[in-house]
Design a protein around this motif. Sequence first.
Motif, mmCIF file in Angstrom:
data_model
loop_
_atom_site.group_PDB
_atom_site.id
_atom_site.type_symbol
_atom_site.label_atom_id
_atom_site.label_comp_id
_atom_site.label_asym_id
_atom_site.label_seq_id
_atom_site.Cartn_x
_atom_site.Cartn_y
_atom_site.Cartn_z
ATOM 1 N N GLU A 211 0.875 -1.273 -0.067
ATOM 2 C CA GLU A 211 0.252 -0.079 -0.142
ATOM 3 C C GLU A 211 0.931 1.345 0.050
ATOM 4 O O GLU A 211 0.522 2.206 -0.750
ATOM 5 C CB GLU A 211 -0.782 0.142 1.290
ATOM 6 N N ALA A 212 1.938 1.083 0.716
ATOM 7 C CA ALA A 212 2.913 2.297 0.647
ATOM 8 C C ALA A 212 3.516 2.598 -0.624
ATOM 9 O O ALA A 212 3.668 3.880 -1.113
ATOM 10 C CB ALA A 212 3.982 2.247 2.005
ATOM 11 N N SER A 213 3.993 1.444 -1.359
ATOM 12 C CA SER A 213 4.471 1.601 -2.481
ATOM 13 C C SER A 213 3.507 2.082 -3.840
ATOM 14 O O SER A 213 3.886 3.040 -4.502
ATOM 15 C CB SER A 213 5.296 0.121 -2.847
ATOM 16 N N LEU A 214 2.399 1.792 -3.646
ATOM 17 C CA LEU A 214 1.242 2.183 -4.542
ATOM 18 C C LEU A 214 1.132 3.678 -4.089
ATOM 19 O O LEU A 214 0.925 4.342 -5.291
ATOM 20 C CB LEU A 214 0.001 1.435 -4.414
ATOM 21 N N ARG A 215 1.222 4.238 -3.172
ATOM 22 C CA ARG A 215 0.986 5.696 -2.799
ATOM 23 C C ARG A 215 1.965 6.406 -3.436
ATOM 24 O O ARG A 215 2.099 7.425 -3.912
ATOM 25 C CB ARG A 215 0.868 5.897 -1.302
ATOM 26 N N GLN A 216 3.242 6.050 -3.114
ATOM 27 C CA GLN A 216 4.617 6.481 -3.604
ATOM 28 C C GLN A 216 4.514 6.479 -5.111
ATOM 29 O O GLN A 216 4.991 7.439 -5.838
ATOM 30 C CB GLN A 216 5.931 5.559 -3.208
ATOM 31 N N LEU A 217 4.006 5.115 -5.849
ATOM 32 C CA LEU A 217 3.907 5.270 -7.265
ATOM 33 C C LEU A 217 3.135 6.253 -7.728
ATOM 34 O O LEU A 217 3.481 7.170 -8.796
ATOM 35 C CB LEU A 217 3.511 4.116 -7.731
ATOM 36 N N ILE A 293 11.541 1.717 -5.811
ATOM 37 C CA ILE A 293 10.320 1.809 -4.729
ATOM 38 C C ILE A 293 10.352 0.684 -3.744
ATOM 39 O O ILE A 293 10.404 -0.481 -4.169
ATOM 40 C CB ILE A 293 9.062 2.179 -5.442
ATOM 41 N N LYS A 294 10.278 0.963 -2.531
ATOM 42 C CA LYS A 294 10.039 -0.105 -1.709
ATOM 43 C C LYS A 294 8.851 -0.951 -2.023
ATOM 44 O O LYS A 294 7.741 -0.534 -2.296
ATOM 45 C CB LYS A 294 9.929 0.444 -0.162
ATOM 46 N N ALA A 295 9.250 -2.430 -2.024
ATOM 47 C CA ALA A 295 8.012 -3.255 -2.125
ATOM 48 C C ALA A 295 7.966 -3.495 -3.733
ATOM 49 O O ALA A 295 7.323 -4.737 -4.040
ATOM 50 C CB ALA A 295 6.761 -3.409 -1.636
ATOM 51 N N LEU A 296 8.333 -2.662 -4.499
ATOM 52 C CA LEU A 296 8.346 -2.727 -6.102
ATOM 53 C C LEU A 296 9.444 -2.809 -6.606
ATOM 54 O O LEU A 296 9.705 -3.516 -7.924
ATOM 55 C CB LEU A 296 7.584 -1.576 -6.838
ATOM 56 N N GLY A 297 10.801 -2.629 -5.969
ATOM 57 C CA GLY A 297 11.966 -2.781 -6.360
ATOM 58 C C GLY A 297 12.096 -1.776 -7.475
ATOM 59 O O GLY A 297 11.872 -0.530 -7.661
ATOM 60 N N GLY A 307 -2.013 10.773 -22.246
ATOM 61 C CA GLY A 307 -2.286 10.339 -21.155
ATOM 62 C C GLY A 307 -1.882 9.083 -20.386
ATOM 63 O O GLY A 307 -2.311 8.602 -19.462
ATOM 64 N N TYR A 308 -1.581 8.011 -21.542
ATOM 65 C CA TYR A 308 -1.374 6.470 -21.164
ATOM 66 C C TYR A 308 0.059 6.335 -20.508
ATOM 67 O O TYR A 308 0.934 6.952 -20.960
ATOM 68 C CB TYR A 308 -1.380 5.675 -22.168
ATOM 69 N N TYR A 309 0.102 5.730 -19.432
ATOM 70 C CA TYR A 309 1.491 5.279 -19.000
ATOM 71 C C TYR A 309 1.380 3.451 -18.666
ATOM 72 O O TYR A 309 0.506 2.916 -18.483
ATOM 73 C CB TYR A 309 1.831 5.804 -17.573
ATOM 74 N N SER A 310 2.569 2.891 -18.779
ATOM 75 C CA SER A 310 2.799 1.710 -18.367
ATOM 76 C C SER A 310 3.948 1.596 -17.336
ATOM 77 O O SER A 310 4.780 2.287 -17.519
ATOM 78 C CB SER A 310 2.970 0.809 -19.626
ATOM 79 N N VAL A 311 3.730 0.776 -16.362
ATOM 80 C CA VAL A 311 4.639 0.532 -15.165
ATOM 81 C C VAL A 311 5.129 -0.593 -15.253
ATOM 82 O O VAL A 311 4.266 -1.889 -14.913
ATOM 83 C CB VAL A 311 3.795 1.230 -13.829
#
Length: 365
Positions: A211-217, A293-297, A307-311
Amino acid sequence: MKKFFLLLFVIIPYLLNASTEDKIEELKKRIEAEKREIEVLTDKEKILSLSISEIKKRLSDIKEKIKSVENNKKIIQAELKKLQIETETLKEKLNVKLGEVENRLVIWHRTNLFAQKGPAFDLKESLLFEGYMRHLFKYDRQLITALRENKTSLENNLAVIQKKKNELELTEESLKQKRKIEETLEKREAELLKKTKKEKDIHIKNLRKAEASLRQLEALLKKVEEIPQYEGKGLAKKVLPYPVKGEIVGHFGIEEGIVKGSKFTRKGVEIKAFDGASVRAIDNGRIVHTGWIKALGNICIISHGDGYYSVYGRLKDLTRKKGEDIKQGEVIGYVGADSMFYEFPTLYFEIRKKDVPINPELMLR
């Protein structure tokens, strides 16, 4: 001397035969004991594969069986006690009757009625004597009959007592085995609860990290560069290739957690892959961010325009740099060995339109 050897010749085979029979009986007992042990171990094997709910049901069933066996044991013990009291009473009665018979024999011996020479023949006295003797013989017959009946009752009681003792022994053996199963079930339940608690703690920790990594992302995506015009070919048609060869194991949307009542919202997908698998761009675009990013590396964010992005997350190595333009299918990096929720490597993958996550499963082919 010949007689001695003849005696040995007769006795030795008997002794050998007796010894063989003892060995056979001993082996039979050992076989039965091994069978019982195998049954217990088989139950243990079955228990090891049970879930906590199944264990609780089995425990409830075994406790009911133990209760039933214990009640049966109490009944047998009560019956055995009653029989033992009756046996003691019968023994006392038998001893009394034996005493009476002994007294009668003493009286007969002392009076020596049959040895006495009677007076000169007198009809009246002879009839009286005959009646007296019949009365005595009748009493003695009744006494001996009662003695036999008491003896038979005693023998029957002793036989029933032995039967009840054997029954009690079997009941206690059954109770012992059921208590062993109960002990194994309780131990397994405790182990599973401990393991589940440990898994829950890990899962809670991972959820918080995710959840923290998603907020950071999401905070990062608001700041990254956006290319103004879309020049791709897949996003417009909503038909895209997989970024890595594999299968989706973590799905988009709300997912139930291991912790009861807990829910986790995944804004992308987890794709199972092998360590070092090539990760490719799903469409044309420009790399607008690379970092950790923590938890996502290690992550890579590609802007595709409009407006499109891929992660792409949990990358071991990145082959491209921020600011480079990239074409669909070109390698941007490789899958790393680490994964948060799984025991195998995964690639975390997202598609977004502005700040809104889109389910990649609707587009990946």
